[in-house]
Design an enzyme around this catalytic site. Structure first.
Site, PDB file in Angstrom:
ATOM      1  N   GLY A  12       0.817  -1.210   0.000  1.00  0.00           N
ATOM      2  CA  GLY A  12       0.000   0.000   0.000  1.00  0.00           C
ATOM      3  C   GLY A  12       0.847   1.254   0.000  1.00  0.00           C
ATOM      4  O   GLY A  12       1.850   1.326   0.707  1.00  0.00           O
ATOM      5  N   ASP A 176       0.649   1.111   8.895  1.00  0.00           N
ATOM      6  CA  ASP A 176       0.124   0.285   9.983  1.00  0.00           C
ATOM      7  C   ASP A 176       1.060   0.240  11.185  1.00  0.00           C
ATOM      8  O   ASP A 176       0.648  -0.151  12.278  1.00  0.00           O
ATOM      9  CB  ASP A 176      -0.127  -1.140   9.499  1.00  0.00           C
ATOM     10  CG  ASP A 176      -1.248  -1.218   8.479  1.00  0.00           C
ATOM     11  OD1 ASP A 176      -2.117  -0.326   8.496  1.00  0.00           O
ATOM     12  OD2 ASP A 176      -1.256  -2.160   7.668  1.00  0.00           O
ATOM     13  N   ARG A 222      -5.324  -3.549   9.732  1.00  0.00           N
ATOM     14  CA  ARG A 222      -6.009  -4.841   9.672  1.00  0.00           C
ATOM     15  C   ARG A 222      -5.901  -5.609  10.992  1.00  0.00           C
ATOM     16  O   ARG A 222      -6.882  -6.132  11.500  1.00  0.00           O
ATOM     17  CB  ARG A 222      -5.412  -5.670   8.526  1.00  0.00           C
ATOM     18  CG  ARG A 222      -6.080  -7.006   8.281  1.00  0.00           C
ATOM     19  CD  ARG A 222      -5.484  -7.679   7.050  1.00  0.00           C
ATOM     20  NE  ARG A 222      -4.040  -7.794   7.135  1.00  0.00           N
ATOM     21  CZ  ARG A 222      -3.192  -7.255   6.266  1.00  0.00           C
ATOM     22  NH1 ARG A 222      -3.659  -6.558   5.249  1.00  0.00           N
ATOM     23  NH2 ARG A 222      -1.881  -7.404   6.401  1.00  0.00           N
ATOM     24  N   LEU A 331      -7.716   8.140   2.287  1.00  0.00           N
ATOM     25  CA  LEU A 331      -7.261   9.513   2.534  1.00  0.00           C
ATOM     26  C   LEU A 331      -6.196   9.582   3.625  1.00  0.00           C
ATOM     27  O   LEU A 331      -5.325  10.448   3.602  1.00  0.00           O
ATOM     28  CB  LEU A 331      -8.444  10.393   2.923  1.00  0.00           C
ATOM     29  CG  LEU A 331      -9.490  10.629   1.831  1.00  0.00           C
ATOM     30  CD1 LEU A 331     -10.684  11.370   2.412  1.00  0.00           C
ATOM     31  CD2 LEU A 331      -8.890  11.412   0.677  1.00  0.00           C
ATOM     32  N   ARG A 333      -3.694   7.675   4.231  1.00  0.00           N
ATOM     33  CA  ARG A 333      -2.342   7.170   3.970  1.00  0.00           C
ATOM     34  C   ARG A 333      -1.550   7.972   2.943  1.00  0.00           C
ATOM     35  O   ARG A 333      -0.348   7.751   2.813  1.00  0.00           O
ATOM     36  CB  ARG A 333      -2.398   5.704   3.564  1.00  0.00           C
ATOM     37  CG  ARG A 333      -2.988   5.379   2.217  1.00  0.00           C
ATOM     38  CD  ARG A 333      -3.035   3.867   2.052  1.00  0.00           C
ATOM     39  NE  ARG A 333      -3.443   3.438   0.720  1.00  0.00           N
ATOM     40  CZ  ARG A 333      -3.643   2.159   0.384  1.00  0.00           C
ATOM     41  NH1 ARG A 333      -3.481   1.215   1.290  1.00  0.00           N
ATOM     42  NH2 ARG A 333      -4.002   1.832  -0.828  1.00  0.00           N
TER      43      ARG A 333
END
Length: 470
Positions: A12, A176, A222, A331, A333
């Protein structure tokens, strides 16, 4: 003989993954042992297809297009450009690498491609080695998160087993913040800053109404609640109650409803922050309530989203109060207009250090950093994380009193397939707040304001979506 360097981005995108890329290119252009600098488009997938950009030539061309040499004296530098000027860059170079560093997302493109275990099926790795040999690649740098570090680890081990003189180095990246072997991950600080600032803005939205109002905001993450934990920074500065629910702790519907009722007795407005991957006591994702778990990515991870909407329904079935749920979603990241100075500078230096590690022959390592303790908290202190190897290159600019980091390297084998979560001791006994230890860890990471360049009122970016031959 000089060797070529190949760099790729994976997973990502983030607001600062290009800061690490900028650091890689900037440093590689200074290294005598490196000839050409190639960038693979779309991660490891672009290595298989040999979609490479010659970054040194491309950077020089773009540098002249964006910041002509003849106008160098009149170039206005961003604060990060000034930082690079101090590092020895020319004014033109500082302006260019600053613009690249503050371009959000992935300038080379990304992918999510899981490689097979080379012990079971070595064909993919044989193909990668064939590509490396054809392009005279001696150094491969992979910028990414957990799964990308797994790919880098497998590839580094395979090169070593085959007796190939190819150095593979990982460059950390993930909003994350769940990578092991590093105090905090590039990308997290800027996302945390965006989240904390946006929540305070939403708080102003809530306060304009003379009515009871519950705002629910869902954050990414996650399996780890680091991004949602950033809401504690807003709660510290805010003026209404905040209820913060992380996936590290089981969620109770009944307790949640009681928490909201109690908070509404204290204030007419309440902010709820929730992790997208939060689960109940049976291990069921809240976002799956009333529907199937849904799609999975290439690595088998569930594609989460929708927990906030579930919480909204839980409130409405118990009490009559205006309730709205929103997702920050993508938005949070890639907000290039609201970057953490700490995050940008550290990401750049981690990329630069990865080049140093590669040239030194440090195969199978990840460029890393750890916090030097002096009044501020570190993850290492609370979790018992091991000291990193090869501490070497000094400290980043200070991001608050007592905050400094030491750059280091850790074995990819200690990072791959590992996941760092928030220590349970950092979560308040009420289950919906965070302790001072968490706040002390978070505060320095969002300090300082950087932003992407603006031209004619809109952001100006740099990308490398073009191809070149050998």
């Amino acid at each position: 003989m000089k060797k070529n360097l190949l760099v790729a981005q994976s997973g990502g995108p983030t607001a600062v993954i290009n800061a690490s890329l900028s650091g890689v290119i900037w440093k590689a252009m200074q290294e005598e042992k490196i000839d050409k600098i190639y960038g693979a488009q779309h991660g490891i997938a672009g290595v298989f297809s040999e979609e490479f950009v010659e970054l040194k030539a491309c950077a020089k061309k773009q540098m002249e297009e964006h910041f002509p040499k003849k106008e160098e004296e009149s170039i206005l530098l961003s604060p990060f450009g000034d930082f690079l000027l101090v590092k020895g860059s020319t004014r033109q170079e500082a302006a260019y690498f600053s613009r690249l560093a503050q371009t959000p997302a992935a300038a080379l493109g990304s992918c999510r491609l899981k490689l097979k275990n080379p012990q079971e099926d070595p064909r993919e790795f044989q193909e990668l080695l064939s590509v490396f040999k054809a392009w005279n690649i001696g150094y491969f740098l992979y910028i990414g998160g957990n799964d990308s570090m797994d790919t880098a680890w497998k590839l580094s081990a395979y090169c070593k087993e085959q007796g190939e003189d190819i150095v593979v180095v990982g460059v950390p990246k993930t909003i994350d913040n769940d990578l092991e072997g590093i105090d905090h991950c590039p990308g997290f600080g800027s996302s945390a800053k965006y989240i904390a600032a946006s929540l305070l803005e939403l708080e102003r939205e809530c306060l304009v109404y003379d009515t009871k109002y519950v705002m629910i905001v869902e954050m990414m993450g996650r399996n780890a609640g680091w991004l949602t934990a950033a809401a504690a920074l807003s709660a510290e500065k805010g003026s209404i109650p905040y209820l913060i629910y992380l996936e590290e702790q089981s969620f109770s519907k009944e307790q949640f409803q009681k928490d909201v009722e109690k908070a509404l007795q204290q204030s007419d407005q309440v902010m709820v922050a929730v992790s997208e991957g939060i689960k109940d006591s049976n291990g069921k994702f809240l976002y799956t309530y009333g529907r199937e778990e849904g799609n999975k990515d290439a690595f088998g991870h569930s594609i989460a989203g929708g927990a906030g909407g579930v919480l909204e329904q839980m409130i409405l079935e118990k009490m009559s109060v205006k309730t709205r749920s929103i997702e920050f979603n993508l938005l949070q990241r890639c907000a290039g207009h609201l970057l953490s100075k700490t995050d940008v500078e550290e990401s750049f230096l981690l990329g630069a250090q990865a080049v140093e590690l590669a040239v030194l022959g440090e195969n199978g390592k990840m460029s890393s950093l750890r916090r030097k303790l002096s009044g501020e908290n570190s993850f290492e202190k609370s979790s018992g994380q091991k000291d990193s190897e090869n501490s070497n290159t000094g400290k980043s600019p200070k991001a608050g009193i007592g905050y400094a980091v030491e750059y280091s390297a850790v074995p990819l084998s200690e990072v791959a397939n590992q996941e760092k979560k928030i220590p349970l001791s950092w979560i308040g006994k009420d289950g919906h707040s965070l302790e001072e230890e968490a706040l002390a860890y978070l505060r320095p990471l969002i300090l300082g304001e950087y932003s992407c360049d603006f031209v004619d009122g809109l952001p100006q970016y740099i990308s490398f979506f073009e191809k070149s031959g050998k």
